[in-house]
Motif scaffolding. Sequence first.
Motif, PDB file in Angstrom:
ATOM      1  N   GLU A 298       0.859  -1.192   0.000  1.00  0.00           N
ATOM      2  CA  GLU A 298       0.000   0.000   0.000  1.00  0.00           C
ATOM      3  C   GLU A 298       0.885   1.229   0.000  1.00  0.00           C
ATOM      4  O   GLU A 298       2.052   1.175   0.373  1.00  0.00           O
ATOM      5  CB  GLU A 298      -0.920  -0.008   1.220  1.00  0.00           C
TER       6      GLU A 298
ATOM      7  N   ARG B 230      -0.839  -1.216   4.991  1.00  0.00           N
ATOM      8  CA  ARG B 230      -1.565  -0.269   5.841  1.00  0.00           C
ATOM      9  C   ARG B 230      -2.893  -0.927   6.196  1.00  0.00           C
ATOM     10  O   ARG B 230      -2.932  -2.142   6.338  1.00  0.00           O
ATOM     11  CB  ARG B 230      -1.707   1.067   5.101  1.00  0.00           C
ATOM     12  N   SER B 231      -3.966  -0.137   6.324  1.00  0.00           N
ATOM     13  CA  SER B 231      -5.189  -0.777   6.824  1.00  0.00           C
ATOM     14  C   SER B 231      -5.965  -1.534   5.751  1.00  0.00           C
ATOM     15  O   SER B 231      -6.885  -2.275   6.046  1.00  0.00           O
ATOM     16  CB  SER B 231      -6.101   0.259   7.476  1.00  0.00           C
ATOM     17  N   GLY B 232      -5.587  -1.356   4.471  1.00  0.00           N
ATOM     18  CA  GLY B 232      -6.386  -1.938   3.401  1.00  0.00           C
ATOM     19  C   GLY B 232      -6.076  -3.392   3.075  1.00  0.00           C
ATOM     20  O   GLY B 232      -6.782  -4.009   2.297  1.00  0.00           O
TER      21      GLY B 232
ATOM     22  N   ARG C 108       3.330  -3.071   9.711  1.00  0.00           N
ATOM     23  CA  ARG C 108       2.070  -2.353   9.537  1.00  0.00           C
ATOM     24  C   ARG C 108       2.437  -0.883   9.710  1.00  0.00           C
ATOM     25  O   ARG C 108       2.654  -0.434  10.839  1.00  0.00           O
ATOM     26  CB  ARG C 108       1.081  -2.823  10.604  1.00  0.00           C
ATOM     27  N   ALA C 109       2.535  -0.163   8.604  1.00  0.00           N
ATOM     28  CA  ALA C 109       2.929   1.239   8.688  1.00  0.00           C
ATOM     29  C   ALA C 109       1.942   1.970   9.600  1.00  0.00           C
ATOM     30  O   ALA C 109       0.740   1.883   9.410  1.00  0.00           O
ATOM     31  CB  ALA C 109       2.928   1.857   7.303  1.00  0.00           C
TER      32      ALA C 109
ATOM     33  N   HIS D  95       1.648   1.411  12.921  1.00  0.00           N
ATOM     34  CA  HIS D  95       1.333   0.691  14.156  1.00  0.00           C
ATOM     35  C   HIS D  95       2.515  -0.124  14.642  1.00  0.00           C
ATOM     36  O   HIS D  95       2.647  -1.301  14.312  1.00  0.00           O
ATOM     37  CB  HIS D  95       0.186  -0.283  13.941  1.00  0.00           C
TER      38      HIS D  95
ATOM     39  N   ASN E 204       0.478   9.270  13.438  1.00  0.00           N
ATOM     40  CA  ASN E 204      -0.785   8.697  13.026  1.00  0.00           C
ATOM     41  C   ASN E 204      -1.918   9.147  13.952  1.00  0.00           C
ATOM     42  O   ASN E 204      -3.010   9.501  13.511  1.00  0.00           O
ATOM     43  CB  ASN E 204      -0.628   7.175  13.128  1.00  0.00           C
TER      44      ASN E 204
ATOM     45  N   HIS F  16     -11.489   7.527   4.138  1.00  0.00           N
ATOM     46  CA  HIS F  16     -10.487   6.999   5.081  1.00  0.00           C
ATOM     47  C   HIS F  16      -9.171   7.798   5.012  1.00  0.00           C
ATOM     48  O   HIS F  16      -8.104   7.255   4.712  1.00  0.00           O
ATOM     49  CB  HIS F  16     -10.228   5.505   4.826  1.00  0.00           C
TER      50      HIS F  16
ATOM     51  N   SER G  48      -3.884  10.184   6.724  1.00  0.00           N
ATOM     52  CA  SER G  48      -3.220  10.641   5.508  1.00  0.00           C
ATOM     53  C   SER G  48      -2.794  12.106   5.572  1.00  0.00           C
ATOM     54  O   SER G  48      -3.406  12.972   4.960  1.00  0.00           O
ATOM     55  CB  SER G  48      -4.139  10.405   4.306  1.00  0.00           C
TER      56      SER G  48
HETATM   57  O1  LIG Z   1      -4.036   3.551  11.444  1.00  0.00           O
HETATM   58  C1  LIG Z   1      -5.244   3.293  11.290  1.00  0.00           C
HETATM   59  O2  LIG Z   1      -5.955   2.693  12.108  1.00  0.00           O
HETATM   60  C2  LIG Z   1      -5.890   3.742  10.069  1.00  0.00           C
HETATM   61  O3  LIG Z   1      -7.063   3.583   9.914  1.00  0.00           O
HETATM   62  C3  LIG Z   1      -5.051   4.371   9.053  1.00  0.00           C
HETATM   63  O4  LIG Z   1      -5.035   3.528   7.985  1.00  0.00           O
HETATM   64  P1  LIG Z   1      -4.068   3.836   6.725  1.00  0.00           P
HETATM   65  O5  LIG Z   1      -2.640   3.674   7.237  1.00  0.00           O
HETATM   66  O6  LIG Z   1      -4.373   5.231   6.272  1.00  0.00           O
HETATM   67  O7  LIG Z   1      -4.469   2.799   5.716  1.00  0.00           O
END
Ligand SMILES: O=C(O)C(=O)COP(=O)(O)O
Length: 488
Positions: free
Chosen positions: A11, A51-53, A73-74, A76, A87, A269, A273
């Motif tokens: 992502e 990422r979250s997707g 997991r960028a 987290h 974030n 979402h 970002s």
């Molecule tokens: O960090 C999160 O929980 C998010 O929802 C952000 O998701 P993303 O990194 O923008 O895909």
Amino acid sequence: MGAKPTVLVAEKLGEAGLEVLKGFANVDCSYNLTQEELCTKISLCDALIVRSGTKVSREVFESSGGRLRVVGRAGHGCLVVNAPTANTVAAAEHGIALLTAMARNIAQADASLKAGKWLRSKYVGVSLVGKTLAVMGFGKVGSEVARRAKGLGMHVIAHDPYASADRARAIGVDLVSFDEAISTAEFISLHMPLTPSTSKILNDEAFAKMKTGARIINVARGGVIDEDALVRALDSGKVAQAALDVFTEEPPAPGNKLVLHERVTVTPHLGASTMEAQVPKGELSSTAVNAPMVPAEVLSELAPYVILAEKLGRLAVQLVSYATARAPDDLDTRLLRAMITKGLIEPISSVFINLVNADFTAKQRGVRIAEERILLDGSPENPLDYIQVQIAHVESKFASAMSDSGEITVEGRVGSFQVDVSLEGSIILCRQVDQPGMIGRVGASSASRMIAPRKHAVMAIGVDEEPHPEALKKIGEIPAIEEFCEKL
Ligand SMILES: O=C(O)C(=O)COP(=O)(O)O
Ligand SMILES: NC(=O)C1=CN([C@@H]2O[C@H](COP(=O)(O)OP(=O)(O)OC[C@H]3O[C@@H](n4cnc5c(N)ncnc54)[C@H](O)[C@@H]3O)[C@@H](O)[C@H]2O)C=CC1
């Protein structure tokens, strides 16, 4: 080895993050992969960044053929790029942006002016000063939203069953019950993780309890709102407006009623970002890279205790005692402490705990785990005889198991158990009116097979797989069940 590792970036990451990776790895940026494409590619990669997707399912790990070593997991707590605070601030700022934009009809007015209209009276807004904002979920993002809303002159209350009252007080926020929060606030902002117990937490029943004209903001996860119920609440006028960054299905299906609703402001979402949230933070990533690693031999020796430690951590641990015949410098308990933190925090949070971020996360949430050793005589062949955890001041999920002094002590050992309950698999604990037939009734509600049921005023049932949320709901509805706690 010698050769550069290959990192699959599935992502979009910020350029600066990619540059860091390119410094030492072959970087393959392939976005929008289907699950099958991801499974095919993964066998050629040493690391994966998402990422979250992207769901990194069991299938993905199985398809990696053993080559994949790190999944990052960028955003987290991951090893390579770790920007948890950026974030958080980004999401909190987006929540505030949605709150203010909604109150003043910014998106609607902008669209109408661009369409050549000049509608000054149609877009009269509402003021924020003096209004009550309920922050639902007082974690990292929620508390930052609260701080900012106070700066806007709002009266802020919060609901979070696991947050410390001290932390809330420090920001000038009162912690209240769920019902009080949603029934007294003009604005309700959601900041809890999506878990079985928060799924559709805003449903018809919750909307009915709200003030007429309430306004909802969601930058958490779409699934915490029953979206059909929200449409009904908007149409009936119970809810005046909503501002949503997240949806049950992302992207939402064309024609989604909330997206198209005149009184709903939406963004795709965008919470995390911002330019800043995408840039790697030197100091944090260096902490991660330099984090103490547990040597392989310690890891394999302690492996059986790791699961036990996590299970024990699902209780709110205050003191951990390791009973061992080993000398202190011959037993590294950092991994076990990390797993206890994991058991403690993961079920109620969106944070994924690993060895790297466990101590940082525990400290951030005000969780203090004291450790001691109970020195045993005998052979130090096994690293540990048992682990004991002591829990004090439990805001009881499970009051009936407490001693008079308000403490619970649980011991676990690998292989056999001194506790009444084997901490293997999933366990349902119920406190019930002691009457015949209860095990059968609970068993009938649980889709899983039961092993070794026991019958007390407190009943513990080991089930062979994680109980289905529907089954748990049914158990909760059996009249004689007074309280129960899923998932030890
Ligand atoms: O960090 C999160 O929980 C998010 O929802 C952000 O998701 P993303 O990194 O923008 O895909
Ligand atoms: N829109 C976006 O791009 C972003 C969305 N998020 C989402 O925002 C949410 C919050 O994230 P963080 O603050 O980082 O997580 P966090 O784990 O720091 O905070 C979550 C809080 O919710 C509380 N909670 C758990 N169950 C609850 C319940 N039933 N009722 C009320 N509170 C409950 C927890 O005790 C915790 O304090 C998550 O869902 C996360 O995925 C986070 C960042 C960006």
